[in-house]
Scaffold this motif. Structure first.
Motif, PDB file in Angstrom:
ATOM      1  N   GLU A   1       0.836  -1.200   0.000  1.00 41.09           N
ATOM      2  CA  GLU A   1       0.000   0.000   0.000  1.00 41.09           C
ATOM      3  C   GLU A   1       0.875   1.256   0.000  1.00 41.09           C
ATOM      4  O   GLU A   1       0.596   2.218  -0.714  1.00 41.09           O
ATOM      5  CB  GLU A   1      -0.922  -0.022   1.225  1.00 41.09           C
ATOM      6  CG  GLU A   1      -1.951   1.087   1.188  1.00 41.09           C
ATOM      7  CD  GLU A   1      -2.926   1.042   2.358  1.00 41.09           C
ATOM      8  OE1 GLU A   1      -2.707   0.247   3.290  1.00 41.09           O
ATOM      9  OE2 GLU A   1      -3.904   1.801   2.332  1.00 41.09           O
TER      10      GLU A   1
ATOM     11  N   SER B   1       2.391   1.732  -3.287  1.00 47.96           N
ATOM     12  CA  SER B   1       1.425   2.188  -4.287  1.00 47.96           C
ATOM     13  C   SER B   1       1.199   3.698  -4.146  1.00 47.96           C
ATOM     14  O   SER B   1       0.870   4.378  -5.107  1.00 47.96           O
ATOM     15  CB  SER B   1       0.126   1.390  -4.164  1.00 47.96           C
ATOM     16  OG  SER B   1      -0.928   2.187  -3.732  1.00 47.96           O
ATOM     17  N   HIS B   2       1.376   4.213  -2.918  1.00 50.30           N
ATOM     18  CA  HIS B   2       1.239   5.659  -2.700  1.00 50.30           C
ATOM     19  C   HIS B   2       2.298   6.413  -3.505  1.00 50.30           C
ATOM     20  O   HIS B   2       1.987   7.375  -4.225  1.00 50.30           O
ATOM     21  CB  HIS B   2       1.405   5.956  -1.206  1.00 50.30           C
ATOM     22  CG  HIS B   2       1.280   7.415  -0.868  1.00 50.30           C
ATOM     23  ND1 HIS B   2       0.114   7.975  -0.405  1.00 50.30           N
ATOM     24  CD2 HIS B   2       2.179   8.423  -0.931  1.00 50.30           C
ATOM     25  CE1 HIS B   2       0.294   9.264  -0.192  1.00 50.30           C
ATOM     26  NE2 HIS B   2       1.549   9.574  -0.509  1.00 50.30           N
TER      27      HIS B   2
ATOM     28  N   ALA C   1       3.943   5.325  -6.068  1.00 49.60           N
ATOM     29  CA  ALA C   1       3.721   5.138  -7.497  1.00 49.60           C
ATOM     30  C   ALA C   1       2.645   6.091  -8.009  1.00 49.60           C
ATOM     31  O   ALA C   1       2.766   6.689  -9.085  1.00 49.60           O
ATOM     32  CB  ALA C   1       3.326   3.683  -7.773  1.00 49.60           C
ATOM     33  N   GLU C   2       1.610   6.239  -7.177  1.00 51.54           N
ATOM     34  CA  GLU C   2       0.522   7.150  -7.526  1.00 51.54           C
ATOM     35  C   GLU C   2       1.058   8.583  -7.682  1.00 51.54           C
ATOM     36  O   GLU C   2       0.718   9.288  -8.623  1.00 51.54           O
ATOM     37  CB  GLU C   2      -0.535   7.100  -6.421  1.00 51.54           C
ATOM     38  CG  GLU C   2      -1.869   7.679  -6.813  1.00 51.54           C
ATOM     39  CD  GLU C   2      -2.680   6.724  -7.677  1.00 51.54           C
ATOM     40  OE1 GLU C   2      -3.544   7.201  -8.408  1.00 51.54           O
ATOM     41  OE2 GLU C   2      -2.434   5.476  -7.619  1.00 51.54           O
ATOM     42  N   ALA C   3       1.917   8.942  -6.706  1.00 52.47           N
ATOM     43  CA  ALA C   3       2.497  10.293  -6.730  1.00 52.47           C
ATOM     44  C   ALA C   3       3.273  10.500  -8.027  1.00 52.47           C
ATOM     45  O   ALA C   3       3.151  11.540  -8.683  1.00 52.47           O
ATOM     46  CB  ALA C   3       3.414  10.481  -5.518  1.00 52.47           C
TER      47      ALA C   3
ATOM     48  N   GLU D   1       2.828   8.906 -10.845  1.00 52.04           N
ATOM     49  CA  GLU D   1       1.871   8.974 -11.947  1.00 52.04           C
ATOM     50  C   GLU D   1       1.276  10.377 -12.075  1.00 52.04           C
ATOM     51  O   GLU D   1       0.955  10.844 -13.159  1.00 52.04           O
ATOM     52  CB  GLU D   1       0.731   7.970 -11.726  1.00 52.04           C
ATOM     53  CG  GLU D   1       0.978   6.634 -12.392  1.00 52.04           C
ATOM     54  CD  GLU D   1      -0.085   5.633 -12.022  1.00 52.04           C
ATOM     55  OE1 GLU D   1      -1.285   6.027 -11.943  1.00 52.04           O
ATOM     56  OE2 GLU D   1       0.275   4.458 -11.796  1.00 52.04           O
ATOM     57  N   HIS D   2       1.100  11.042 -10.889  1.00 51.94           N
ATOM     58  CA  HIS D   2       0.589  12.406 -10.916  1.00 51.94           C
ATOM     59  C   HIS D   2       1.664  13.418 -11.276  1.00 51.94           C
ATOM     60  O   HIS D   2       1.479  14.614 -11.107  1.00 51.94           O
ATOM     61  CB  HIS D   2      -0.035  12.780  -9.574  1.00 51.94           C
ATOM     62  CG  HIS D   2      -1.399  12.204  -9.403  1.00 51.94           C
ATOM     63  ND1 HIS D   2      -1.622  10.877  -9.121  1.00 51.94           N
ATOM     64  CD2 HIS D   2      -2.637  12.778  -9.510  1.00 51.94           C
ATOM     65  CE1 HIS D   2      -2.898  10.653  -9.040  1.00 51.94           C
ATOM     66  NE2 HIS D   2      -3.569  11.796  -9.283  1.00 51.94           N
TER      67      HIS D   2
ATOM     68  N   ARG E   1       4.804  13.796 -10.030  1.00 51.39           N
ATOM     69  CA  ARG E   1       5.749  14.348  -9.064  1.00 51.39           C
ATOM     70  C   ARG E   1       7.109  13.678  -9.221  1.00 51.39           C
ATOM     71  O   ARG E   1       7.214  12.562  -9.713  1.00 51.39           O
ATOM     72  CB  ARG E   1       5.210  14.139  -7.649  1.00 51.39           C
ATOM     73  CG  ARG E   1       4.095  15.121  -7.327  1.00 51.39           C
ATOM     74  CD  ARG E   1       3.354  14.741  -6.064  1.00 51.39           C
ATOM     75  NE  ARG E   1       4.224  14.739  -4.896  1.00 51.39           N
ATOM     76  CZ  ARG E   1       3.813  14.381  -3.692  1.00 51.39           C
ATOM     77  NH1 ARG E   1       2.553  13.974  -3.518  1.00 51.39           N
ATOM     78  NH2 ARG E   1       4.639  14.408  -2.685  1.00 51.39           N
TER      79      ARG E   1
ATOM     80  N   ALA F   1       8.660  13.556   0.900  1.00 52.75           N
ATOM     81  CA  ALA F   1       7.406  14.011   1.494  1.00 52.75           C
ATOM     82  C   ALA F   1       6.737  12.886   2.280  1.00 52.75           C
ATOM     83  O   ALA F   1       6.012  13.113   3.237  1.00 52.75           O
ATOM     84  CB  ALA F   1       6.463  14.510   0.402  1.00 52.75           C
ATOM     85  N   PHE F   2       7.010  11.673   1.848  1.00 53.53           N
ATOM     86  CA  PHE F   2       6.353  10.530   2.473  1.00 53.53           C
ATOM     87  C   PHE F   2       6.887  10.277   3.886  1.00 53.53           C
ATOM     88  O   PHE F   2       6.180   9.817   4.774  1.00 53.53           O
ATOM     89  CB  PHE F   2       6.562   9.284   1.605  1.00 53.53           C
ATOM     90  CG  PHE F   2       5.706   8.134   2.016  1.00 53.53           C
ATOM     91  CD1 PHE F   2       4.361   8.119   1.674  1.00 53.53           C
ATOM     92  CD2 PHE F   2       6.214   7.095   2.768  1.00 53.53           C
ATOM     93  CE1 PHE F   2       3.545   7.084   2.058  1.00 53.53           C
ATOM     94  CE2 PHE F   2       5.401   6.056   3.156  1.00 53.53           C
ATOM     95  CZ  PHE F   2       4.060   6.042   2.801  1.00 53.53           C
TER      96      PHE F   2
END
Lengths: 881, 109
Positions: free
Chosen positions: A23, A26-27, A29-31, A33-34, A36, A44-45
């Motif tokens: 999870e 995936s956070h 990866a999402e970032a 994809e957006h 960043r 930042a994480f």
């Protein structure tokens, strides 16, 4: 989600970790994809490990999870060292099993309350005073008229119960001529009611069944007997049984768990006290008295009232005493009544085995401590080897408690596995020991139910063992200083000190076990090699009963018939065999002097009995046909010494004062033990079995014992023949029990044999364990000091010097431990004095044997370590590090 | 920029509220929603959102399931439960009470 899911997560921890990590990934990866920047997104994480740990702790029962991990890790540690683990577990299992067995026996005999209402309010009445033999004694036998007065005196505070000693008696059912043995107890009619017991079938006695002497021929069977003998047949109600010359009707069966109040014997048949032949005699003490106190009643006032009543009764009775010296009478009156708790019942077996079981319990506890010390030493040594591992764990953030848990979980594994094996051992060994209490034809019966009490004891013991094993190494591990341990430092001597202290304790305990075992073995040895004064080999004793009393000549005819049976060398008659535990005695007077203060003991015999027993004559003659009692007597040396100042008594006479009858001494024989192997030689007079009353009428005999010497070295081979031949000579006669004389002697030393056997076994185990412990510690210390030894050898130390250095500390500990053990042994002897026979704790041999054994074991244990030390190659050793 | 501390006590409220408007969001989307809807004022340390989500999941306010996205990557999406709805009401009224009280103080002084 709830506690349930958090618990469940403990057992799918890996998957949980994977999911959390996925999870978090995936956070990121999402970032990305957006659009960043990956590095910025990670920054930042924050710390992914910390977040994932935090999440994990939220979604799981954290302590349980760490426990799970440690359990698995501990198991792997055990598996890694198969041999040492197995040895540790085996020795612990043996010790835990033995302790559990001892507890089962002690619980069953001494602790477990009877299955009756309010066992805590049940007391037994004793009298403490001086016996007729002049020694302090405690009696629990009472006469019924005395009981009746006492019962009336305290009826508002307590209910008294008269319960006879369970006796093995002959029973025949209906017209059946087969005689069988059963345990009979005469009990107060109101006993069942007072105990709150209900019948399984039929009815139990009430007060109405216990009113007039001889008027209530009813019997209640115990549930156990009903099951064993009748397969729980309900039609048993109404059947009749014959005991002695009387018929009884079975009216009911007792409740399932009630087996009487005499722990160690299962009563088969209960009958009312009024059916006892001595029910109303004031000079026969034949029953115990139990008291059930009413709720809230204080003990002391009841005791005082009972004491006063009983004393008044005996004082009144003593007015009629003749043939006793004033002193004997005073001693008899001057007794103190005691009320002892009897929640676990009251029995002779308890009296005989209380101290013996406590001693055995102590011995096995010591063996357990020795085994624990061994394993603790092993774990300490291993903890040393793992000091670096521990230090590493601390430095990467493991809490101290986590380390304690890690080590304790390992010892819990050992304790748990040992407990499981120990339970299996106890399952087998406790009944084994019970089967060896009492002779085989009359075994003790103890209910060894493995209930909550035993389970609780076993669990407590296991937890105790876990802490004994693990606590010291665990605390040591948690106190590890990472900096010094990782550098390879840490003072090795501090660890050595703990191990040495454990060695000293081990040796002390081992010495104590060996010492006590030596005393038990010596006792058994001296008892079984006691000079007998007669020849017990090839002798059979046949207890025989006639349906109705028969004239003595009929008995003589049977003896004559037995002499003609092939295989029989000779046969004679006596009232009882020697050494069956029973005796009869009375005061006597010599030359019209006042009655003696020492009791004389009597046995009735037929002509030829001394020859059959092979008791040698010193002077005088054997009985002849036509000799009767009173009239003539044959006396022993001890008798002559006691009453005739050692002069030859042949031709002189004495009076049996209570009956006012005279005996002339016609023979003097060598001494023989009379009723018990443990007693000193008693003054015994043998009198003719043929007895006449005051009018000269010959007295019929109902019960006597044939003494048969066979040709065969195995006399019991002739038993069944003789059992048949007796009724062939006289159809009215039945043999109820055949025992060899040697069996009777063995039966007297059953306890000593058992104690000697068990103590010897545990002494061997203790010695073995202590030896292994010594070996382990020595070996470890050589391993620890191998660099030092290498240097010493390099600069020219001799092998002898090395050996001395390696062993000096440990041998110091052995000596210290042995001395401590010696002190403990001498201090403990007074607690087991009652179990010893003609053995003194201060005998040089008794002290030397354990010392030599321990020293020999220590030397043997030191050999491999010394060899290892002197074989160290200094060059290789100095290069290796 | 406000520190994550400033979100203390209100993160649960925000997450519950967002999920009540927009069901089935994954962690990143929730975080983005907080940022966007607050006009970029409120901002959590991104990673600490997850322990909070897991805690709320343990408490039974939200439930999670894995879904596979078109890209083939799996994502864990969250949804409000009935208990979560109740919790949201409670938190919301508590928040209003607190802010009203704070406002009263600000107006009075």
């Amino acid at each position: 989600m709830s506690l349930g899911s958090r618990l469940a997560n403990v057992f799918r921890g890996d998957r949980l970790s994977r999911e959390i990590d996925e999870e978090l990934r995936s956070h990121i990866a999402e970032a990305v994809e957006h659009g960043r920047d990956p590095a910025e997104a990670r920054r930042a994480f924050g710390s992914a490990i910390r977040h994932s740990e935090e999440s994990r702790d939220i979604r799981i029962v954290a302590w349980l999870d760490s426990l799970r991990a440690d359990t698995i890790f501990g198991w792997r540690q055990l598996i890694k060292r198969k041999v040492t683990s197995a040895a540790a577990i085996l020795s612990l299992a043996l010790a835990i099993g033995a302790c559990t067995s001892a507890f089962r026996l002690i619980d069953a005999l001494l602790l477990r309350p009877l299955p009756v209402a309010n066992p805590d309010r049940l007391f037994a009445l004793y009298r403490e005073g001086t016996g007729f033999d002049g020694k302090p004694q405690t009696f629990d036998a009472w006469a019924y008229p005395d009981f009746r007065l006492m019962r009336a005196a305290v009826k508002d505070q307590a209910e008294l119960l008269a319960i006879s000693y369970a006796e093995r008696t002959d029973v025949a059912y209906g017209s059946d001529q087969e005689i069988e043995k059963a345990y009979l107890q005469y009990v107060s009619g109101w006993m069942f009611g007072s105990f709150g017991l209900r019948p399984a079938v039929g009815r139990l006695f009430t007060e109405n069944d216990d009113q007039k002497p001889g008027a209530h021929p009813y019997a209640v069977l115990s549930h156990d007997y009903w099951t064993r003998r009748f397969g729980q047949d309900p039609n048993v109600i109404g059947r009749t049984l014959r005991m002695g010359e009387r018929l009884y009707e079975i009216v009911g069966v007792g409740p399932e768990r009630f087996t009487g109040t005499e722990t160690g014997i299962v009563t088969d048949i209960f009958v009312p006290t009024m059916m006892h032949p001595a029910a109303i005699r004031d000079d026969s003490t034949w029953h115990r008295t139990l008291a059930v106190l009413k709720p809230g009643v204080a003990i002391e006032p009841v005791r005082a009232k009972l004491h006063a009543t009983s004393r008044a009764f005996e004082q009144e009775r003593a007015k009629g005493f003749t043939g006793m010296s004033r002193k004997s009478i005073d001693r008899f009156i001057d007794q103190t009544l005691l009320l002892e708790p009897a929640a676990a019942g009251t029995s002779g077996l308890q009296k005989d085995y209380r101290v013996a079981l406590a001693a055995m319990g102590m011995l096995v506890m010591l063996v357990l401590l020795i085994a624990c010390a061994n394993v603790a030493n092993l774990m300490t040594a291993q903890a040393a080897a793992r000091a670096r591992e521990m230090a590493l764990r601390v430095s990467i953030g493991a809490g101290r408690w986590r380390l304690v848990q890690l080590v304790l979980v390992e010892s819990a594994w050992l304790a748990f596995l040992a407990a499981v094996m120990g339970a299996w051992f106890a399952r087998w060994s406790a009944p084994f020991v019970v089967s060896r209490i009492n002779p085989p034809d009359n075994p003790a019966r103890l209910f060894l139910a493995a209930g909550w009490r035993v389970l609780g004891f076993g669990t407590a013991l296991t937890v105790g063992v876990m802490f004994l094993l693990g606590l010291a190494p665990a605390l040591r591990a948690s106190a590890v200083k990472p900096a010094s341990a990782l550098k390879g430092g840490e003072d090795p001597r501090s660890r050595g000190r703990l191990m040495h202290a454990l060695i000293a304790a081990q040796v002390a305990f081992c010495f104590l076990v060996l010492f006590v075992a030596g005393l038990f073995v010596a006792t058994f040895d001296r008892l079984s090699n006691r000079p007998m004064g007669f020849s017990p080999e090839r002798l059979l004793t046949l207890n025989t009963v006639a349906q109705r009393s028969q004239p003595p000549v009929f008995w003589d005819q049977v003896a004559e018939h037995l002499r003609s049976v092939p295989g029989v060398e000779t046969a004679a008659l006596a009232d009882r065999p020697l050494l069956d535990g029973y005796g009869s005695n009375s005061f006597i007077s010599v030359n019209g002097a006042p009655p003696t203060e020492v009791l004389a003991y009597f046995r009735s015999i037929s002509p030829g009995w001394t020859g059959t027993m092979k008791i040698p004559f010193i002077d005088g003659r054997d009985f002849r046909e036509g000799d009767t009692a009173p009239g003539v007597a044959i006396v022993t040396e001890a008798f002559a010494k006691q009453y005739f100042n050692g002069e030859n008594p042949v031709g002189k006479s004495f009076e049996r004062t209570a009956r006012h009858v005279r005996y002339q001494v016609v023979g003097l024989v060598r001494d023989a033990p009379y009723r018990s192997m443990r007693e000193p030689i008693l003054p015994v007079a043998y009198v003719p079995l043929h007895s006449v009353d005051a009018n000269g009428a010959m007295q019929p005999i109902r019960e006597a014992t044939f003494i048969v010497r066979t040709f065969s070295s195995n006399p019991l081979a002739l038993a069944s023949t003789l059992r048949r031949e007796v009724p062939r000579a006289q159809p009215e006669f039945r043999v109820t029990n055949i025992r060899s004389q040697e069996e009777l002697i063995r039966a007297q030393t059953v306890r000593e044999r058992l104690l000697a056997m068990l103590a010897l076994f545990f002494a061997a185990v203790a010695l073995l364990l202590a030896g292994i412990g010594l070996f382990g510690v020595l070996d470890y210390s050589v391993l620890q000091r191998r660099r030092e030894i290498g240097i010493r050898m390099a600069i020219g130390a001799q092998a002898g010097d090395i050996a001395r250095r390696v062993t000096a500390d440990v041998f110091g500990m052995v000596i210290a431990g042995a001395l401590a053990g010696l002190g403990l042994g001498l201090a403990s002897v007074r607690y087991i004095g009652a179990l010893l026979y003609e053995v003194k704790a201060t005998d040089a041999t008794m002290l030397a044997l354990p010392s030599i054994a321990i020293l020999a074991a220590a030397l043997l244990a030191a050999v491999p370590a010394v060899i290892r030390a002197v074989r160290i190659d200094p060059v290789a050793m100095l290069r290796s590090d | 920029m406000p520190k994550p501390d400033s979100l203390q006590g209100s993160l649960d409220l925000l997450v519950l509220k967002i999920l009540s408007r927009r069901p089935r969001l994954h962690g990143y989307a929730i975080m983005s929603a907080i940022k966007d809807w607050s006009g970029e004022v409120l901002r959590a340390e991104e990673g600490s959102l997850y322990p909070a989500l897991h805690r709320m999941e343990e408490a039974g306010w939200i439930r999670a399931e894995w879904v596979t996205k078109e890209s083939g990557r799996r994502a864990r999406i969250y949804d409000l439960t009935a208990a979560g709805r109740k919790q949201l009401d409670a938190e919301e009224s508590r928040w209003e009470a607190v802010t009203a009280a704070v406002n009263r103080v600000l107006r009075t002084v």
